[in-house]
Scaffold this active site. Structure first.
Site, PDB file in Angstrom:
ATOM      1  N   SER A   1       0.821  -1.213   0.000  1.00  0.00           N
ATOM      2  CA  SER A   1       0.000   0.000   0.000  1.00  0.00           C
ATOM      3  C   SER A   1       0.853   1.261   0.000  1.00  0.00           C
ATOM      4  O   SER A   1       0.498   2.249  -0.646  1.00  0.00           O
ATOM      5  CB  SER A   1      -0.871   0.059   1.259  1.00  0.00           C
ATOM      6  OG  SER A   1      -1.727  -1.042   1.330  1.00  0.00           O
TER       7      SER A   1
ATOM      8  N   HIS B   1      -0.095  -1.332  -7.278  1.00  0.00           N
ATOM      9  CA  HIS B   1      -0.934  -1.063  -6.111  1.00  0.00           C
ATOM     10  C   HIS B   1      -2.394  -1.049  -6.517  1.00  0.00           C
ATOM     11  O   HIS B   1      -2.890  -0.089  -7.102  1.00  0.00           O
ATOM     12  CB  HIS B   1      -0.530   0.270  -5.463  1.00  0.00           C
ATOM     13  CG  HIS B   1      -1.396   0.619  -4.298  1.00  0.00           C
ATOM     14  ND1 HIS B   1      -1.867   1.877  -4.060  1.00  0.00           N
ATOM     15  CD2 HIS B   1      -1.912  -0.165  -3.296  1.00  0.00           C
ATOM     16  CE1 HIS B   1      -2.627   1.867  -2.976  1.00  0.00           C
ATOM     17  NE2 HIS B   1      -2.666   0.644  -2.501  1.00  0.00           N
TER      18      HIS B   1
ATOM     19  N   GLU C   1      -1.990   1.511  -9.415  1.00  0.00           N
ATOM     20  CA  GLU C   1      -0.799   2.345  -9.568  1.00  0.00           C
ATOM     21  C   GLU C   1       0.381   1.428  -9.901  1.00  0.00           C
ATOM     22  O   GLU C   1       0.597   0.432  -9.224  1.00  0.00           O
ATOM     23  CB  GLU C   1      -0.535   3.119  -8.278  1.00  0.00           C
ATOM     24  CG  GLU C   1      -1.615   4.155  -7.982  1.00  0.00           C
ATOM     25  CD  GLU C   1      -1.443   4.773  -6.602  1.00  0.00           C
ATOM     26  OE1 GLU C   1      -0.819   5.834  -6.521  1.00  0.00           O
ATOM     27  OE2 GLU C   1      -1.926   4.185  -5.618  1.00  0.00           O
TER      28      GLU C   1
ATOM     29  N   ASN D   1      -2.434   7.053  -2.017  1.00  0.00           N
ATOM     30  CA  ASN D   1      -2.448   7.094  -0.550  1.00  0.00           C
ATOM     31  C   ASN D   1      -1.856   8.391   0.004  1.00  0.00           C
ATOM     32  O   ASN D   1      -2.198   8.795   1.114  1.00  0.00           O
ATOM     33  CB  ASN D   1      -1.759   5.863   0.041  1.00  0.00           C
ATOM     34  CG  ASN D   1      -2.760   4.738   0.261  1.00  0.00           C
ATOM     35  OD1 ASN D   1      -3.923   5.007   0.599  1.00  0.00           O
ATOM     36  ND2 ASN D   1      -2.348   3.497   0.052  1.00  0.00           N
TER      37      ASN D   1
HETATM   38  N1  LIG Z   1      -6.681  -4.299   2.519  1.00  0.00           N
HETATM   39  C1  LIG Z   1      -6.649  -3.286   1.666  1.00  0.00           C
HETATM   40  O1  LIG Z   1      -7.594  -2.490   1.531  1.00  0.00           O
HETATM   41  C2  LIG Z   1      -5.425  -3.102   0.798  1.00  0.00           C
HETATM   42  C3  LIG Z   1      -5.493  -2.260  -0.323  1.00  0.00           C
HETATM   43  C4  LIG Z   1      -4.375  -2.126  -1.149  1.00  0.00           C
HETATM   44  C5  LIG Z   1      -3.204  -2.797  -0.845  1.00  0.00           C
HETATM   45  N2  LIG Z   1      -3.162  -3.598   0.274  1.00  0.00           N
HETATM   46  C6  LIG Z   1      -1.906  -4.304   0.547  1.00  0.00           C
HETATM   47  O2  LIG Z   1      -2.030  -5.637   0.070  1.00  0.00           O
HETATM   48  C7  LIG Z   1      -1.228  -6.522   0.883  1.00  0.00           C
HETATM   49  C8  LIG Z   1      -2.124  -7.618   1.444  1.00  0.00           C
HETATM   50  O3  LIG Z   1      -3.133  -7.030   2.212  1.00  0.00           O
HETATM   51  P1  LIG Z   1      -4.489  -7.809   2.601  1.00  0.00           P
HETATM   52  O4  LIG Z   1      -5.413  -6.777   3.112  1.00  0.00           O
HETATM   53  O5  LIG Z   1      -4.888  -8.706   1.485  1.00  0.00           O
HETATM   54  O6  LIG Z   1      -3.947  -8.694   3.821  1.00  0.00           O
HETATM   55  P2  LIG Z   1      -4.589 -10.071   4.419  1.00  0.00           P
HETATM   56  O7  LIG Z   1      -4.096 -10.144   5.809  1.00  0.00           O
HETATM   57  O8  LIG Z   1      -6.048 -10.110   4.158  1.00  0.00           O
HETATM   58  O9  LIG Z   1      -3.911 -11.210   3.525  1.00  0.00           O
HETATM   59  C9  LIG Z   1      -2.561 -11.549   3.607  1.00  0.00           C
HETATM   60  C10 LIG Z   1      -2.428 -13.030   3.305  1.00  0.00           C
HETATM   61  O10 LIG Z   1      -1.040 -13.341   3.220  1.00  0.00           O
HETATM   62  C11 LIG Z   1      -0.854 -14.611   3.830  1.00  0.00           C
HETATM   63  N3  LIG Z   1       0.531 -14.772   4.198  1.00  0.00           N
HETATM   64  C12 LIG Z   1       1.185 -14.313   5.310  1.00  0.00           C
HETATM   65  N4  LIG Z   1       2.481 -14.662   5.249  1.00  0.00           N
HETATM   66  C13 LIG Z   1       2.659 -15.345   4.085  1.00  0.00           C
HETATM   67  C14 LIG Z   1       3.782 -15.978   3.481  1.00  0.00           C
HETATM   68  N5  LIG Z   1       4.981 -15.954   4.046  1.00  0.00           N
HETATM   69  N6  LIG Z   1       3.587 -16.589   2.294  1.00  0.00           N
HETATM   70  C15 LIG Z   1       2.370 -16.635   1.714  1.00  0.00           C
HETATM   71  N7  LIG Z   1       1.275 -16.071   2.250  1.00  0.00           N
HETATM   72  C16 LIG Z   1       1.426 -15.428   3.422  1.00  0.00           C
HETATM   73  C17 LIG Z   1      -1.820 -14.626   5.008  1.00  0.00           C
HETATM   74  O11 LIG Z   1      -2.090 -15.940   5.443  1.00  0.00           O
HETATM   75  C18 LIG Z   1      -3.038 -13.933   4.408  1.00  0.00           C
HETATM   76  O12 LIG Z   1      -3.948 -14.847   3.821  1.00  0.00           O
HETATM   77  C19 LIG Z   1      -0.602  -5.628   1.961  1.00  0.00           C
HETATM   78  O13 LIG Z   1       0.673  -5.224   1.534  1.00  0.00           O
HETATM   79  C20 LIG Z   1      -1.544  -4.447   2.016  1.00  0.00           C
HETATM   80  O14 LIG Z   1      -0.943  -3.269   2.515  1.00  0.00           O
HETATM   81  C21 LIG Z   1      -4.235  -3.779   1.087  1.00  0.00           C
END
Ligand SMILES: NC(=O)c1ccc[n+]([C@@H]2O[C@H](COP(=O)([O-])OP(=O)(O)OC[C@H]3O[C@@H](n4cnc5c(N)ncnc54)[C@H](O)[C@@H]3O)[C@@H](O)[C@H]2O)c1
Length: 309
Positions: free
Chosen positions: A112, A133, A145, A184
């Site tokens: 993010s 992103h 992005e 962001n």
């Molecule tokens: N949630 C949002 O609105 C949003 C928006 C844009 C970007 N992001 C970014 O996207 C990324 C993921 O966010 P999210 O909200 O999907 O998180 P989340 O917690 O919902 O999902 C993360 C997943 O990664 C898995 N994981 C953890 N360690 C791992 C590993 N070593 N190998 C494989 N899988 C692993 C977890 O089990 C989980 O299922 C982050 O960098 C976040 O900042 C999130």
């Protein structure tokens, strides 16, 4: 990359949604996760989303969950990482991705706000690594992005933008690898002032949200701030800034008001109280309202002018 093989690492909120968006666009998608429960629920989560939106359910046949990293990554043309927002974890994950993926595969992180060069700095070949992103939910919000580093090759950027555009997304090229990229930075500049208004007793949280939703928030889908500045005149914009900018919050760190909320356990929906109080019904109503709005706005986003990515 007419029909590409996509690999997604991390099957959480963003990972499963990114997999869904690529599968809907006709690509074969492999997906893996460190947690079996998260991986096992991918098909049911994607099917529920497709049903909710009335999208082609056969897209699910193109999504292949696997706990096996090597099987997930070895054939991929394009790899997206979506593990939690934790720099050391992401660096470790990219070490593994680089050793399992093909040498010509593009490697993308969905961070993010973390600068892409911090995540990719340990790779042997950094020319094929970049940030993509996506915004939540990835199958409904058009923007992606695309952020290169000083090492990323122009071809990597071009191929990524072409892949995303062909999948119906709105990719934009962010030319410098800065924290928060573009979206962001803009979003959190607004949130900083929103919190400062409450902190200084100018209005309450509900009023902040009402002011935005009932005024310039209505115009934002069709009128960006710089279009708006031109519309009213740059001279008027300058006059407004001369009065207003010295008065708005410019502290460099997070607000002490926000820090105190978190320290006292008021973590928003998670605890039932944050800036405002949230019953389970109010939370469900807000989520439903957001989904309805995003569904109705589907396809309505103005594409960038011709000639821009
Ligand atoms: N949630 C949002 O609105 C949003 C928006 C844009 C970007 N992001 C970014 O996207 C990324 C993921 O966010 P999210 O909200 O999907 O998180 P989340 O917690 O919902 O999902 C993360 C997943 O990664 C898995 N994981 C953890 N360690 C791992 C590993 N070593 N190998 C494989 N899988 C692993 C977890 O089990 C989980 O299922 C982050 O960098 C976040 O900042 C999130």
């Amino acid at each position: 990359m007419a029909k590409a093989r996509i690999a997604v690492v991390g099957a959480g909120l963003m990972g499963h949604g990114i997999a869904q968006a690529f599968a809907l666009a006709g690509h074969e998608v492999t997906i893996t996760d460190a947690m079996m429960a998260s991986l096992a629920s991918v098909p049911e989560r994607i099917l529920a989303n497709l049903r909710e939106l009335g999208d082609d359910e056969s897209a699910l046949e193109r999504v292949h969950p696997s706990p096996d990293w090597v099987a997930t990554l070895r054939d991929a043309d394009f790899v997206v990482e979506a593990v939690p927002e934790d720099l050391p974890l992401k660096r470790r994950v990219f070490d593994q991705i680089e050793s399992a993926a093909r040498p010509d595969a593009i490697l993308a992180t969905n961070t993010s706000v973390i600068p892409i060069s911090k995540i990719m700095g340990g790779l042997n070949d950094k020319s094929r690594a970049l940030g993509t992103h996506w915004w939540n939910p990835p199958y409904l919000v058009p923007l992606v992005e695309v952020i290169g580093t000083r090492w990323t090759s122009p071809e990597t950027i071009e191929r990524t933008i072409a892949l995303l555009a062909a999948a119906g997304k709105t990719p934009v090229h962010v030319k410098k690898d800065v924290p928060g990229f573009v979206g962001n930075r803009l979003q959190h500049a607004l949130w900083r002032e929103a919190i400062a208004l409450i902190e200084s007793g100018i209005c309450d949280a509900e009023t902040v949200d009402t002011v935005i939703k009932a005024s310039f928030g209505l115009r934002l889908p069709v009128l960006g701030p710089l279009e708006n500045a031109d519309l009213v005149g740059t001279d008027l914009t300058l006059a407004i800034h001369q009065t207003v900018l010295p008065a708005i919050d410019s502290r460099p760190g997070p607000s002490p008001y926000l820090e105190a909320l978190v320290a006292s356990g008021k973590r928003g929906f998670k605890s039932g109280e944050g800036f405002r109080s949230w019953t389970a019904e109010a939370q469900a109503a807000l989520r439903a309202r957001l989904l309805r709005h995003l569904k109705s706005a589907r396809g309505a986003v103005v594409p960038p002018p011709a000639g821009e990515e």
